[in-house]
Design an enzyme around this catalytic site. Structure first.
Site, PDB file in Angstrom:
ATOM      1  N   CYS A   1       0.812  -1.224   0.000  1.00 57.76           N
ATOM      2  CA  CYS A   1       0.000   0.000   0.000  1.00 57.76           C
ATOM      3  C   CYS A   1       0.842   1.269   0.000  1.00 57.76           C
ATOM      4  O   CYS A   1       0.306   2.365  -0.184  1.00 57.76           O
ATOM      5  CB  CYS A   1      -0.958  -0.005   1.183  1.00 57.76           C
TER       6      CYS A   1
ATOM      7  N   HIS B   1      -3.360   7.030   1.760  1.00 55.72           N
ATOM      8  CA  HIS B   1      -3.792   5.698   1.355  1.00 55.72           C
ATOM      9  C   HIS B   1      -5.156   5.436   2.001  1.00 55.72           C
ATOM     10  O   HIS B   1      -5.340   5.667   3.199  1.00 55.72           O
ATOM     11  CB  HIS B   1      -2.751   4.676   1.813  1.00 55.72           C
TER      12      HIS B   1
ATOM     13  N   ASN C   1     -10.384  -0.299   0.184  1.00 52.35           N
ATOM     14  CA  ASN C   1      -8.920  -0.231   0.172  1.00 52.35           C
ATOM     15  C   ASN C   1      -8.406  -0.910  -1.097  1.00 52.35           C
ATOM     16  O   ASN C   1      -8.491  -2.132  -1.222  1.00 52.35           O
ATOM     17  CB  ASN C   1      -8.395  -0.938   1.429  1.00 52.35           C
TER      18      ASN C   1
END
Ligand code: UT7
Length: 332
Positions: free
Chosen positions: A116, A258, A288
């Site tokens: 990520c 993020h 996500n």
């Protein structure tokens, strides 16, 4: 090398997401969960999930093509493609396939794996090639299809992840430098908090020699630990980057984190003393999306007319490794 010391401008953005949307209500038909739990704990309502025909390479190529068009460039203007992904179609890498799909015939292309944090790591990597005068036009892509690798019977992870791709075009400039500062960190001692580990089976080849072949286990995550890590480390990294850039918090127009959890974004903004209106979030729609989440959210904010030329953006990625990174840049 005729452009040593060039500045970096970020001149195009694009994104792509699979067609199918999986809602929280759908998820409650798969595992013991509810729309109320998912939305109140994460801010997520839907996520896009790839079907058989929507490959990582194609999503990444679609995002890249849109970013190149947005920058008013042609694919053949591109010198380098950096593809941040943890879920390539091919373990040897998907960047070259993306290069071919985009038609960027002059470009060299490679994958970069930092989960990520991948997009911010890739942006910083790309910027080094520009600053050293090697390349003029670089496409940075964040793309992931984590739906391939979650355990769809594990409610602690399967509700969180979605699929997508986002891309930006960075260009060398003699007149301005819009990447103002960055920070990158790794802490492998916390590696076990978030994994997509190799799972082998032994196969005896000849007496005394056994090979380990296999696949990967689904994503495992200690959510509480990763949450604590993110809320502690991300504000620190952004503050360091702001200090290097000579900026104070009032200079930041947008916080672009993020998209792992709305509560993490809110907590980071609070620690930085940034008002919640400055948070860019599309987590409700996308969940996500790992390396894709930052450029997907940036593209949405540009299309909504929120982010304008000259705006100063503090961005940060964090996740498996553990890794975390921050960058301060100005759009346009
Ligand atoms: O992208 C990489 C970086 N990743 C992250 O940054 C993720 C960071 N972590 C988080 O965002 C949060 O920790 C989660 C969203 C993953 C979990 O939220 P939480 O508030 O930390 O929940 P928890 O793990 O403390 O679990 C609370 C309860 C547990 O039940 P008990 O033990 O209290 O009875 C879980 O079993 O919620 C339960 N639970 C669920 N209940 C309904 C866990 N997942 C679910 C679910 N539906 N999907």
């Amino acid at each position: 090398m005729n452009n040593i010391g060039a500045g970096i401008t970020i001149i195009g953005c694009g994104s792509a997401a699979p067609q199918n949307k999986l809602t929280n209500v759908h998820l409650s038909e798969i595992v013991e969960t509810s729309d109320e739990w998912i939305n109140s704990r994460t801010g997520m309502r839907t996520r896009h999930i790839s079907n058989k025909t929507e490959s990582l390479s194609q999503l990444a190529a679609d995002a890249a093509q849109r970013a190149i068009a947005d920058a008013n460039l042609s694919p053949t203007d591109i010198d380098l493609i950096v593809l941040a992904t943890s879920t390539p179609d091919d373990l040897f890498g998907s960047a070259s396939k993306v290069q071919s799909l985009v038609g960027a015939t002059r470009a060299v292309a490679f994958d970069l794996t930092a989960a990520c944090s991948g997009f911010v790591f890739a942006l910083i990597t790309a910027s080094q090639f520009i600053r050293t005068g090697v390349y003029q036009n670089v496409v940075v892509i964040g793309a992931d299809i984590l739906s391939r690798w979650v355990d769809w019977s594990d409610r602690t992870t399967c509700v969180l992840f979605g699929d997508g791709a986002g891309a930006i075009v960075c260009q060398a400039s003699q007149n301005s430098d819009r990447l103002l500062a960055f920070e990158m960190h790794s802490d492998g001692s916390q590696n076990a908090c978030l994994n997509l580990p190799y799972q082998s089976q032994s196969k005896s080849l000849v007496p005394g020699i056994t090979t380990q072949y296999g696949t990967y286990k689904p994503v495992t995550m200690n959510g509480r630990e990763v949450y604590r890590f993110a809320v502690a480390k991300v504000p620190e990294a952004i503050e360091k980057a702001m200090f290097r850039a000579g900026l104070v918090v009032e200079d930041i127009d947008w916080l672009l984190l993020h998209q792992a959890n709305q509560r993490i974004m809110d907590a980071v903004a609070k620690r930085l003393k940034l008002p919640p209106e400055k948070i860019l979030s599309n987590i409700a729609e996308h969940g996500n999306t790992s390396a894709a989440s930052i450029p997907l959210a940036l593209d949405a904010a540009l299309k909504e007319g929120k982010v304008k030329a000259g705006d100063t953006i503090a961005t940060a990625g964090f996740g498996a490794g553990l890794t975390w990174s921050a960058a301060i840049f100005q759009w346009g």
